[in-house]
Design a protein around this motif. Structure first.
Motif, PDB file in Angstrom:
ATOM      1  N   CYS A  94       5.525   1.373  -7.631  1.00 48.44           N
ATOM      2  CA  CYS A  94       5.601   2.262  -6.463  1.00 48.44           C
ATOM      3  C   CYS A  94       7.004   2.841  -6.362  1.00 48.44           C
ATOM      4  CB  CYS A  94       5.278   1.494  -5.186  1.00 48.44           C
ATOM      5  SG  CYS A  94       3.656   0.703  -5.219  1.00 48.44           S
ATOM      6  N   SER A  95       7.088   4.076  -5.885  1.00 48.95           N
ATOM      7  CA  SER A  95       8.405   4.701  -5.721  1.00 48.95           C
ATOM      8  C   SER A  95       9.071   4.261  -4.429  1.00 48.95           C
ATOM      9  CB  SER A  95       8.277   6.224  -5.766  1.00 48.95           C
ATOM     10  OG  SER A  95       7.505   6.669  -4.667  1.00 48.95           O
ATOM     11  N   THR A 129       3.815   4.079   1.717  1.00 50.33           N
ATOM     12  CA  THR A 129       4.773   4.871   2.489  1.00 50.33           C
ATOM     13  C   THR A 129       4.514   6.356   2.231  1.00 50.33           C
ATOM     14  OG1 THR A 129       6.401   3.119   2.212  1.00 50.33           O
ATOM     15  CG2 THR A 129       7.226   5.272   2.902  1.00 50.33           C
ATOM     16  N   PRO A 130       4.408   7.176   3.306  1.00 52.33           N
ATOM     17  CA  PRO A 130       4.134   8.603   3.113  1.00 52.33           C
ATOM     18  C   PRO A 130       5.196   9.280   2.244  1.00 52.33           C
ATOM     19  CG  PRO A 130       3.815   7.993   5.411  1.00 52.33           C
ATOM     20  CD  PRO A 130       4.414   6.808   4.727  1.00 52.33           C
ATOM     21  N   GLY A 131       4.739  10.133   1.327  1.00 49.38           N
ATOM     22  CA  GLY A 131       5.633  10.867   0.444  1.00 49.38           C
ATOM     23  C   GLY A 131       5.951  10.118  -0.837  1.00 49.38           C
ATOM     24  N   GLY A 132       5.544   8.879  -0.956  1.00 43.64           N
ATOM     25  CA  GLY A 132       5.811   8.108  -2.164  1.00 43.64           C
ATOM     26  C   GLY A 132       4.720   8.327  -3.223  1.00 43.64           C
ATOM     27  N   VAL A 173       1.107   9.581  -2.358  1.00 42.54           N
ATOM     28  CA  VAL A 173       0.651   9.179  -1.016  1.00 42.54           C
ATOM     29  C   VAL A 173       0.806  10.389  -0.103  1.00 42.54           C
ATOM     30  CG1 VAL A 173       0.995   7.552   0.879  1.00 42.54           C
ATOM     31  CG2 VAL A 173       1.412   6.836  -1.481  1.00 42.54           C
ATOM     32  N   ASP A 174      -0.195  10.598   0.736  1.00 43.93           N
ATOM     33  CA  ASP A 174      -0.186  11.753   1.640  1.00 43.93           C
ATOM     34  C   ASP A 174       1.070  11.724   2.510  1.00 43.93           C
ATOM     35  OD1 ASP A 174      -0.814  13.927   3.124  1.00 43.93           O
ATOM     36  OD2 ASP A 174      -2.436  12.976   4.251  1.00 43.93           O
ATOM     37  N   GLN A 178      -0.534   9.281   9.080  1.00 45.05           N
ATOM     38  CA  GLN A 178       0.056   8.540  10.173  1.00 45.05           C
ATOM     39  C   GLN A 178       0.170   7.072   9.780  1.00 45.05           C
ATOM     40  OE1 GLN A 178      -2.105   8.904  13.781  1.00 45.05           O
ATOM     41  NE2 GLN A 178      -0.608   7.762  15.000  1.00 45.05           N
ATOM     42  N   VAL A 179       1.351   6.538   9.930  1.00 51.26           N
ATOM     43  CA  VAL A 179       1.595   5.135   9.579  1.00 51.26           C
ATOM     44  C   VAL A 179       1.374   4.298  10.805  1.00 51.26           C
ATOM     45  CG1 VAL A 179       3.299   3.494   8.703  1.00 51.26           C
ATOM     46  CG2 VAL A 179       3.262   5.861   7.866  1.00 51.26           C
TER      47      VAL A 179
END
Length: 195
Positions: free
Chosen positions: A142-143, A149-152, A187-188, A192-193
Protein backbone atom coordinates in the motif's frame (compact mmCIF):
# COMPACT_ATOMS: atom_id res chain seq x y z
CA UNK A 1 27.73 -48.28 -109.32
CA UNK A 2 26.21 -51.63 -108.89
CA UNK A 3 23.38 -52.60 -111.05
CA UNK A 4 20.20 -53.80 -109.57
CA UNK A 5 18.77 -57.12 -110.58
CA UNK A 6 16.49 -56.75 -113.57
CA UNK A 7 13.61 -58.64 -111.96
CA UNK A 8 13.16 -56.05 -109.27
CA UNK A 9 13.35 -53.15 -111.67
CA UNK A 10 10.88 -54.59 -114.10
CA UNK A 11 7.99 -55.34 -111.76
CA UNK A 12 7.64 -52.95 -108.86
CA UNK A 13 3.82 -52.99 -108.96
CA UNK A 14 3.84 -56.74 -108.34
CA UNK A 15 5.86 -56.25 -105.20
CA UNK A 16 3.53 -53.59 -103.87
CA UNK A 17 0.38 -55.60 -104.55
CA UNK A 18 1.26 -58.58 -102.39
CA UNK A 19 3.55 -57.65 -99.48
CA UNK A 20 2.26 -60.45 -97.18
CA UNK A 21 3.32 -63.01 -99.72
CA UNK A 22 6.88 -61.71 -99.61
CA UNK A 23 7.01 -61.73 -95.81
CA UNK A 24 5.91 -65.32 -95.37
CA UNK A 25 8.78 -67.65 -95.00
CA UNK A 26 6.96 -70.86 -95.60
CA UNK A 27 3.57 -72.47 -95.70
CA UNK A 28 1.04 -71.14 -93.20
CA UNK A 29 0.69 -73.20 -90.04
CA UNK A 30 -2.74 -74.17 -88.89
CA UNK A 31 -3.70 -72.69 -85.52
CA UNK A 32 -4.28 -75.08 -82.67
CA UNK A 33 -7.23 -74.52 -80.48
CA UNK A 34 -6.58 -74.84 -76.79
CA UNK A 35 -9.23 -76.45 -74.73
CA UNK A 36 -9.20 -76.29 -70.98
CA UNK A 37 -8.81 -79.62 -69.36
CA UNK A 38 -11.54 -80.48 -66.91
CA UNK A 39 -10.52 -80.30 -63.27
CA UNK A 40 -10.77 -83.38 -61.13
CA UNK A 41 -13.83 -83.53 -58.90
CA UNK A 42 -13.63 -81.57 -55.65
CA UNK A 43 -10.97 -79.15 -56.84
CA UNK A 44 -11.67 -75.54 -57.70
CA UNK A 45 -9.69 -73.29 -59.92
CA UNK A 46 -7.86 -70.74 -57.74
CA UNK A 47 -6.98 -67.44 -59.36
CA UNK A 48 -3.34 -66.51 -59.34
CA UNK A 49 -2.84 -63.85 -56.72
CA UNK A 50 -0.43 -61.04 -57.35
CA UNK A 51 2.64 -60.84 -55.18
CA UNK A 52 1.32 -57.74 -53.39
CA UNK A 53 -1.76 -59.55 -52.10
CA UNK A 54 0.34 -62.43 -50.85
CA UNK A 55 2.63 -60.01 -49.01
CA UNK A 56 -0.34 -58.22 -47.45
CA UNK A 57 -1.71 -61.51 -46.22
CA UNK A 58 1.66 -62.25 -44.61
CA UNK A 59 1.48 -58.83 -42.81
CA UNK A 60 -1.89 -59.59 -41.21
CA UNK A 61 -2.03 -58.57 -37.52
CA UNK A 62 0.70 -55.92 -37.69
CA UNK A 63 -1.80 -53.03 -37.70
CA UNK A 64 -2.88 -53.84 -34.16
CA UNK A 65 0.70 -53.88 -32.92
CA UNK A 66 1.49 -50.59 -34.69
CA UNK A 67 -1.64 -48.99 -33.22
CA UNK A 68 -0.69 -49.99 -29.69
CA UNK A 69 2.88 -48.75 -30.09
CA UNK A 70 1.81 -45.43 -31.64
CA UNK A 71 -0.84 -44.96 -28.94
CA UNK A 72 1.75 -45.37 -26.23
CA UNK A 73 4.26 -43.14 -28.04
CA UNK A 74 1.88 -40.31 -29.03
CA UNK A 75 -1.38 -40.37 -27.11
CA UNK A 76 -0.02 -40.72 -23.58
CA UNK A 77 2.41 -37.75 -23.84
CA UNK A 78 -0.31 -35.70 -25.56
CA UNK A 79 -2.75 -36.45 -22.76
CA UNK A 80 -0.12 -35.56 -20.16
CA UNK A 81 0.55 -32.26 -21.96
CA UNK A 82 -3.17 -31.42 -22.05
CA UNK A 83 -3.50 -32.11 -18.30
CA UNK A 84 -0.45 -29.98 -17.50
CA UNK A 85 -1.65 -27.10 -19.68
CA UNK A 86 -5.07 -27.34 -18.01
CA UNK A 87 -3.45 -26.92 -14.59
CA UNK A 88 -1.39 -23.95 -15.81
CA UNK A 89 -4.48 -22.28 -17.27
CA UNK A 90 -6.48 -22.87 -14.08
CA UNK A 91 -3.66 -21.32 -12.03
CA UNK A 92 -3.54 -18.32 -14.40
CA UNK A 93 -7.29 -17.71 -14.01
CA UNK A 94 -7.03 -18.10 -10.23
CA UNK A 95 -4.07 -15.68 -9.98
CA UNK A 96 -5.87 -13.02 -12.01
CA UNK A 97 -9.07 -13.34 -9.96
CA UNK A 98 -7.23 -13.30 -6.62
CA UNK A 99 -5.16 -10.22 -7.51
CA UNK A 100 -8.21 -8.16 -8.50
CA UNK A 101 -10.39 -9.25 -5.58
CA UNK A 102 -7.74 -8.88 -2.86
CA UNK A 103 -6.86 -5.38 -4.11
CA UNK A 104 -10.55 -4.44 -3.99
CA UNK A 105 -10.94 -5.87 -0.46
CA UNK A 106 -7.96 -3.88 0.86
CA UNK A 107 -9.12 -0.72 -0.90
CA UNK A 108 -12.64 -0.93 0.58
CA UNK A 109 -12.07 -2.31 4.10
CA UNK A 110 -10.84 0.32 6.54
CA UNK A 111 -9.79 -2.10 9.27
CA UNK A 112 -6.45 -3.63 8.16
CA UNK A 113 -6.84 -6.78 10.30
CA UNK A 114 -10.31 -7.46 8.97
CA UNK A 115 -9.12 -6.78 5.37
CA UNK A 116 -6.32 -9.31 5.83
CA UNK A 117 -8.74 -11.91 7.19
CA UNK A 118 -11.26 -11.42 4.38
CA UNK A 119 -8.48 -11.53 1.75
CA UNK A 120 -7.13 -14.83 3.10
CA UNK A 121 -10.59 -16.42 3.22
CA UNK A 122 -11.34 -15.25 -0.32
CA UNK A 123 -7.96 -16.52 -1.61
CA UNK A 124 -8.53 -19.96 -0.05
CA UNK A 125 -12.01 -20.13 -1.60
CA UNK A 126 -10.74 -19.30 -5.10
CA UNK A 127 -7.82 -21.74 -4.88
CA UNK A 128 -10.25 -24.46 -3.80
CA UNK A 129 -12.58 -23.66 -6.71
CA UNK A 130 -9.74 -24.09 -9.20
CA UNK A 131 -8.46 -27.28 -7.55
CA UNK A 132 -5.18 -25.77 -6.33
CA UNK A 133 -3.49 -26.21 -2.97
CA UNK A 134 -4.39 -23.59 -0.42
CA UNK A 135 -1.36 -21.53 0.56
CA UNK A 136 -0.27 -17.95 1.09
CA UNK A 137 0.15 -16.71 -2.49
CA UNK A 138 -0.54 -12.96 -2.15
CA UNK A 139 1.70 -10.03 -1.37
CA UNK A 140 -0.05 -6.72 -0.66
CA UNK A 141 1.66 -3.32 -0.81
CA UNK A 142 0.00 0.00 0.00
CA UNK A 143 1.17 3.54 -0.68
CA UNK A 144 -0.50 4.86 2.48
CA UNK A 145 -1.22 3.32 5.85
CA UNK A 146 -3.92 2.05 6.22
CA UNK A 147 -4.48 0.76 2.67
CA UNK A 148 -8.00 2.22 2.43
CA UNK A 149 -6.76 5.81 2.86
CA UNK A 150 -8.36 8.01 0.15
CA UNK A 151 -5.99 8.86 -2.70
CA UNK A 152 -3.68 5.93 -2.01
CA UNK A 153 -2.97 2.90 -4.17
CA UNK A 154 -3.16 -0.79 -3.34
CA UNK A 155 -0.89 -3.20 -5.21
CA UNK A 156 -1.30 -6.97 -5.07
CA UNK A 157 1.09 -9.56 -6.51
CA UNK A 158 0.05 -13.21 -6.70
CA UNK A 159 2.40 -16.13 -7.36
CA UNK A 160 0.84 -19.64 -7.56
CA UNK A 161 2.96 -22.79 -7.97
CA UNK A 162 1.43 -25.17 -10.52
CA UNK A 163 1.38 -28.86 -9.61
CA UNK A 164 2.51 -31.27 -12.33
CA UNK A 165 0.22 -34.30 -12.75
CA UNK A 166 1.81 -37.56 -11.69
CA UNK A 167 4.84 -35.96 -10.01
CA UNK A 168 3.12 -35.01 -6.75
CA UNK A 169 4.99 -37.65 -4.77
CA UNK A 170 8.34 -36.31 -5.98
CA UNK A 171 7.74 -32.56 -6.07
CA UNK A 172 4.88 -32.27 -3.57
CA UNK A 173 2.33 -29.50 -4.12
CA UNK A 174 4.98 -27.16 -5.46
CA UNK A 175 5.60 -27.60 -9.15
CA UNK A 176 8.45 -26.45 -11.35
CA UNK A 177 6.20 -23.81 -12.94
CA UNK A 178 4.60 -20.88 -11.16
CA UNK A 179 2.00 -18.51 -12.55
CA UNK A 180 1.75 -14.89 -11.45
CA UNK A 181 -0.54 -11.91 -11.73
CA UNK A 182 -0.55 -8.39 -10.33
CA UNK A 183 -3.16 -5.69 -9.94
CA UNK A 184 -2.87 -2.03 -8.94
CA UNK A 185 -5.97 -0.24 -7.67
CA UNK A 186 -6.40 3.41 -6.69
CA UNK A 187 -8.49 4.10 -3.62
CA UNK A 188 -11.29 6.56 -4.33
CA UNK A 189 -10.00 10.01 -3.40
CA UNK A 190 -13.43 11.38 -2.51
CA UNK A 191 -14.73 8.52 -0.42
CA UNK A 192 -15.86 9.27 3.09
CA UNK A 193 -13.67 7.81 5.81
CA UNK A 194 -15.48 6.51 8.87
CA UNK A 195 -14.09 7.88 12.16
Amino acid sequence: MQERPPALLESPPALLESPPALLESGPARPRREHRARPLPRGRHLRPIRPLRLRLLRAERGNALVEFVVLSAALLIPSLYLVLTLGNVQAAAFAADTISRDVARIHAMEQDPARAQQRAQAHTALILEDYGLASSDVTEVSCSKDPCATPGGTVGVQVRIPVPVPGLGMILGDVGPVSVGASHLLEVDQYRQVEP
